[in-house]
Design an enzyme around this catalytic site. Structure first.
Site, PDB file in Angstrom:
ATOM      1  N   LYS A   1       1.226  -0.844  -0.256  1.00 22.60           N
ATOM      2  CA  LYS A   1      -0.292  -0.017  -0.256  1.00 22.60           C
ATOM      3  C   LYS A   1       0.677   1.378   0.057  1.00 22.60           C
ATOM      4  O   LYS A   1       0.118   2.270  -0.944  1.00 22.60           O
ATOM      5  CB  LYS A   1      -0.361   0.189   1.357  1.00 22.60           C
ATOM      6  CG  LYS A   1      -2.138  -1.235   1.163  1.00 22.60           C
ATOM      7  CD  LYS A   1      -3.207  -1.143   0.353  1.00 22.60           C
ATOM      8  CE  LYS A   1      -4.121  -2.214   0.910  1.00 22.60           C
ATOM      9  NZ  LYS A   1      -3.313  -3.178   0.907  1.00 22.60           N
TER      10      LYS A   1
ATOM     11  N   ARG B   1      21.074 -14.303   1.245  1.00 23.43           N
ATOM     12  CA  ARG B   1      22.080 -13.607   1.872  1.00 23.43           C
ATOM     13  C   ARG B   1      22.253 -14.728   3.369  1.00 23.43           C
ATOM     14  O   ARG B   1      22.803 -14.415   3.683  1.00 23.43           O
ATOM     15  CB  ARG B   1      21.320 -12.307   2.325  1.00 23.43           C
ATOM     16  CG  ARG B   1      21.039 -11.378   1.341  1.00 23.43           C
ATOM     17  CD  ARG B   1      20.040 -10.210   1.491  1.00 23.43           C
ATOM     18  NE  ARG B   1      18.563 -10.947   2.029  1.00 23.43           N
ATOM     19  CZ  ARG B   1      17.807 -10.098   1.940  1.00 23.43           C
ATOM     20  NH1 ARG B   1      17.801  -8.683   2.402  1.00 23.43           N
ATOM     21  NH2 ARG B   1      16.150 -11.241   2.555  1.00 23.43           N
TER      22      ARG B   1
END
Ligand code: PNS
Length: 167
Positions: free
Chosen positions: A49, A98
């Site tokens: 959003k 990662r």
């Protein structure tokens, strides 16, 4: 075989939100160009959003960052990644890993994508150690709270973040 014909074995898709692109992403793209002839950075038009940058802005920024790399293309996509990959006749999805904490989510996605499109391989690449703690979410938080992001994102991204802050 996919309906679009045989995949182009030299094209890899590196999909993501890239809000914003970090030096960790850049590292993965550059590593990918060593393995694939062309790398397509596919920016998800996502449902977040409150993104810092909309998908068009993100794509514009990334194009600026890789403007000297003719083998790196940038596009936006909506819907299922496998549909987009099929349409672009890509043969591989590249994702960065990662840390172990990334693994479960990435493993689920890779297997779901394989279920949806068995001919599409997911290739995981490890970024350089200095980028293993980097994430777009943390970059946004540090920047919003006045922290230094230099060296963590490309200078072009930092400029856009500063401009955005002023608007
Ligand atoms: O950088 P991100 O936000 O972790 O990237 C996630 C991304 C864009 C790779 C993933 O959300 C995605 O592929 N979205 C497209 C919709 C889709 O195909 N969903 C099913 C994935 S198994």
């Amino acid at each position: 075989m996919s309906p679009a014909g045989p995949p182009n074995g030299r094209l890899a898709i590196f999909p993501g939100s890239f809000d914003p692109l970090t030096n960790g992403h850049v590292d993965i793209v550059l590593r990918s160009t060593q393995l694939f002839e062309r790398v397509l950075i596919a920016v998800l038009v996502n449902q977040d959003k409150q993104p810092l940058f909309n998908a068009t802005e993100r794509a514009t920024i990334i194009r600026e960052v890789f403007r000297e790399y003719p083998n790196v293309e940038v596009d936006t996509f909506e819907g299922l990644l496998v549909d987009y990959a099929r349409q672009r006749r890509a043969s591989a999805i590249v994702r960065g890993l990662r840390a172990v904490s990334d693994f479960e989510y990435e493993f689920q996605m890779a297997l779901m994508n394989r279920h949806l499109e068995p001919t599409l391989e997911t290739v995981f690449m490890m970024p350089a150690e200095q980028y293993t703690y980097l994430s777009s979410r943390l970059i946004k938080e540090v920047f919003r709270l006045g922290g230094e992001v230099r060296g963590l994102v490309p200078p072009v991204v930092e400029d856009w973040m500063r401009k955005k802050q002023k608007t």
